[in-house]
Motif scaffolding. Structure first.
Motif, PDB file in Angstrom:
ATOM      1  N   THR A 132       0.853  -1.188   0.000  1.00  0.00           N
ATOM      2  CA  THR A 132       0.000   0.000   0.000  1.00  0.00           C
ATOM      3  C   THR A 132       0.888   1.236   0.000  1.00  0.00           C
ATOM      4  N   LEU A 133       0.571   2.194  -0.890  1.00  0.00           N
ATOM      5  CA  LEU A 133       1.304   3.455  -0.970  1.00  0.00           C
ATOM      6  C   LEU A 133       0.338   4.608  -0.722  1.00  0.00           C
ATOM      7  N   GLY A 134       0.761   5.588   0.052  1.00  0.00           N
ATOM      8  CA  GLY A 134      -0.028   6.794   0.280  1.00  0.00           C
ATOM      9  C   GLY A 134       0.688   7.990  -0.309  1.00  0.00           C
ATOM     10  N   TYR A 135      -0.038   8.840  -1.020  1.00  0.00           N
ATOM     11  CA  TYR A 135       0.511  10.041  -1.657  1.00  0.00           C
ATOM     12  C   TYR A 135       0.029  11.271  -0.928  1.00  0.00           C
ATOM     13  N   SER A 136       0.876  12.300  -0.853  1.00  0.00           N
ATOM     14  CA  SER A 136       0.428  13.594  -0.345  1.00  0.00           C
ATOM     15  C   SER A 136       0.745  14.641  -1.395  1.00  0.00           C
ATOM     16  N   GLY A 137       0.288  15.825  -1.156  1.00  0.00           N
ATOM     17  CA  GLY A 137       0.498  16.905  -2.116  1.00  0.00           C
ATOM     18  C   GLY A 137      -0.839  17.400  -2.599  1.00  0.00           C
ATOM     19  N   GLU A 138      -0.927  17.631  -3.886  1.00  0.00           N
ATOM     20  CA  GLU A 138      -2.176  18.111  -4.476  1.00  0.00           C
ATOM     21  C   GLU A 138      -3.280  17.068  -4.321  1.00  0.00           C
ATOM     22  N   HIS A 139      -2.895  15.799  -4.321  1.00  0.00           N
ATOM     23  CA  HIS A 139      -3.858  14.692  -4.216  1.00  0.00           C
ATOM     24  C   HIS A 139      -3.524  13.877  -2.974  1.00  0.00           C
ATOM     25  N   ASN A 140      -4.532  13.393  -2.295  1.00  0.00           N
ATOM     26  CA  ASN A 140      -4.326  12.454  -1.186  1.00  0.00           C
ATOM     27  C   ASN A 140      -4.912  11.122  -1.619  1.00  0.00           C
ATOM     28  N   ILE A 141      -4.102  10.356  -2.307  1.00  0.00           N
ATOM     29  CA  ILE A 141      -4.534   9.110  -2.931  1.00  0.00           C
ATOM     30  C   ILE A 141      -3.792   7.947  -2.278  1.00  0.00           C
ATOM     31  N   TYR A 142      -4.483   6.839  -2.125  1.00  0.00           N
ATOM     32  CA  TYR A 142      -3.848   5.603  -1.684  1.00  0.00           C
ATOM     33  C   TYR A 142      -3.950   4.587  -2.812  1.00  0.00           C
ATOM     34  N   MET A 143      -2.881   3.819  -3.002  1.00  0.00           N
ATOM     35  CA  MET A 143      -2.853   2.798  -4.044  1.00  0.00           C
ATOM     36  C   MET A 143      -2.440   1.478  -3.401  1.00  0.00           C
ATOM     37  N   ARG A 144      -3.218   0.426  -3.662  1.00  0.00           N
ATOM     38  CA  ARG A 144      -2.894  -0.917  -3.177  1.00  0.00           C
ATOM     39  C   ARG A 144      -2.550  -1.794  -4.376  1.00  0.00           C
ATOM     40  N   VAL A 145      -1.418  -2.467  -4.303  1.00  0.00           N
ATOM     41  CA  VAL A 145      -1.005  -3.420  -5.334  1.00  0.00           C
ATOM     42  C   VAL A 145      -1.100  -4.791  -4.681  1.00  0.00           C
ATOM     43  N   VAL A 146      -2.077  -5.591  -5.113  1.00  0.00           N
ATOM     44  CA  VAL A 146      -2.399  -6.860  -4.460  1.00  0.00           C
ATOM     45  C   VAL A 146      -1.880  -8.025  -5.308  1.00  0.00           C
ATOM     46  N   LYS A 147      -1.192  -8.952  -4.658  1.00  0.00           N
ATOM     47  CA  LYS A 147      -0.689 -10.151  -5.317  1.00  0.00           C
ATOM     48  C   LYS A 147      -1.850 -11.115  -5.541  1.00  0.00           C
ATOM     49  N   THR A 148      -1.888 -11.725  -6.715  1.00  0.00           N
ATOM     50  CA  THR A 148      -2.896 -12.744  -6.988  1.00  0.00           C
ATOM     51  C   THR A 148      -2.274 -14.130  -6.794  1.00  0.00           C
ATOM     52  N   LYS A 149      -3.099 -15.152  -6.878  1.00  0.00           N
ATOM     53  CA  LYS A 149      -2.667 -16.518  -6.572  1.00  0.00           C
ATOM     54  C   LYS A 149      -1.473 -16.965  -7.405  1.00  0.00           C
ATOM     55  N   PHE A 150      -1.435 -16.632  -8.678  1.00  0.00           N
ATOM     56  CA  PHE A 150      -0.393 -17.129  -9.565  1.00  0.00           C
ATOM     57  C   PHE A 150       0.649 -16.075  -9.940  1.00  0.00           C
ATOM     58  N   SER A 151       0.582 -14.902  -9.331  1.00  0.00           N
ATOM     59  CA  SER A 151       1.552 -13.856  -9.665  1.00  0.00           C
ATOM     60  C   SER A 151       2.685 -13.845  -8.632  1.00  0.00           C
ATOM     61  N   LEU A 152       3.742 -13.150  -8.965  1.00  0.00           N
ATOM     62  CA  LEU A 152       4.838 -12.948  -8.021  1.00  0.00           C
ATOM     63  C   LEU A 152       4.549 -11.690  -7.211  1.00  0.00           C
ATOM     64  N   PHE A 153       5.181 -11.567  -6.037  1.00  0.00           N
ATOM     65  CA  PHE A 153       4.957 -10.389  -5.203  1.00  0.00           C
ATOM     66  C   PHE A 153       5.467  -9.158  -5.949  1.00  0.00           C
ATOM     67  N   PRO A 154       4.680  -8.068  -6.002  1.00  0.00           N
ATOM     68  CA  PRO A 154       5.116  -6.879  -6.743  1.00  0.00           C
ATOM     69  C   PRO A 154       6.376  -6.270  -6.132  1.00  0.00           C
ATOM     70  N   SER A 155       7.211  -5.695  -6.984  1.00  0.00           N
ATOM     71  CA  SER A 155       8.388  -4.985  -6.482  1.00  0.00           C
ATOM     72  C   SER A 155       8.136  -3.495  -6.654  1.00  0.00           C
ATOM     73  N   ILE A 156       8.274  -2.745  -5.569  1.00  0.00           N
ATOM     74  CA  ILE A 156       8.046  -1.307  -5.573  1.00  0.00           C
ATOM     75  C   ILE A 156       9.375  -0.629  -5.242  1.00  0.00           C
ATOM     76  N   SER A 157       9.740   0.370  -6.042  1.00  0.00           N
ATOM     77  CA  SER A 157      11.055   1.001  -5.895  1.00  0.00           C
ATOM     78  C   SER A 157      11.007   2.368  -5.221  1.00  0.00           C
ATOM     79  N   VAL A 158       9.903   2.729  -4.583  1.00  0.00           N
ATOM     80  CA  VAL A 158       9.807   4.020  -3.890  1.00  0.00           C
ATOM     81  C   VAL A 158       9.619   3.789  -2.399  1.00  0.00           C
ATOM     82  N   MET A 159      10.063   4.785  -1.637  1.00  0.00           N
ATOM     83  CA  MET A 159       9.970   4.740  -0.177  1.00  0.00           C
ATOM     84  C   MET A 159       9.356   6.053   0.307  1.00  0.00           C
ATOM     85  N   PRO A 160       8.855   6.095   1.552  1.00  0.00           N
ATOM     86  CA  PRO A 160       8.339   7.363   2.084  1.00  0.00           C
ATOM     87  C   PRO A 160       9.384   8.469   1.986  1.00  0.00           C
TER      88      PRO A 160
END
Length: 133
Positions: A46-74
């Motif tokens: 789960t990623l939370g954004y601040s600034g002009e927009h306050n949006i949250y984004m969830r990247v959910v792993k499915t049964k046959f997918s690999l765990f997502p790799s995210i390259s950003v940090m707070p």
């Protein structure tokens, strides 16, 4: 299978990043209510954004997918449509938008990352009207 890019939905600063290891979802056999209830823990980021927009984004792993790799940090600042990670063999991306946004795509529509507008900011009626003297 080539990894698919995960693009930032907006410009802003990452204020929150949370990794969860839990249940995997079979992508074609889930209901919207499953995600609205937070009783189950899914394998997701789960990623939370601040600034002009306050949006949250969830990247959910499915049964046959690999765990997502995210390259950003707070603390990282990202541009709209910047690549912030990858997912291999699919996954589910959920966006949580503030109330002043109106979703403009129809359910089950085909969308293309960084090309399809998902929501537009609209004026919210505060319920207070001004009267002239």
């Amino acid at each position: 299978w080539a990894p698919q890019s995960i693009l930032s939905p907006c410009k802003g600063e990452i204020i929150e990043r949370m990794n969860s290891i839990g249940k995997n979802i079979f992508r074609y056999n889930y209901s919207k209510k499953v995600f609205l209830r937070r009783k189950k823990v899914f394998s997701e980021i789960t990623l939370g954004y601040s600034g002009e927009h306050n949006i949250y984004m969830r990247v959910v792993k499915t049964k046959f997918s690999l765990f997502p790799s995210i390259s950003v940090m707070p603390g990282d600042r990202v541009k709209k449509s910047a690549e912030i990670g990858q997912m291999t063999l699919g996954g589910i991306i959920l966006l949580y938008l503030p109330v002043e946004y109106k979703v403009v795509v129809r359910e089950n529509s085909s969308i293309s990352a960084s090309e399809t507008i998902l929501a537009k900011k609209s004026e919210v009626d505060s319920g207070i009207s001004e009267r002239g003297n």
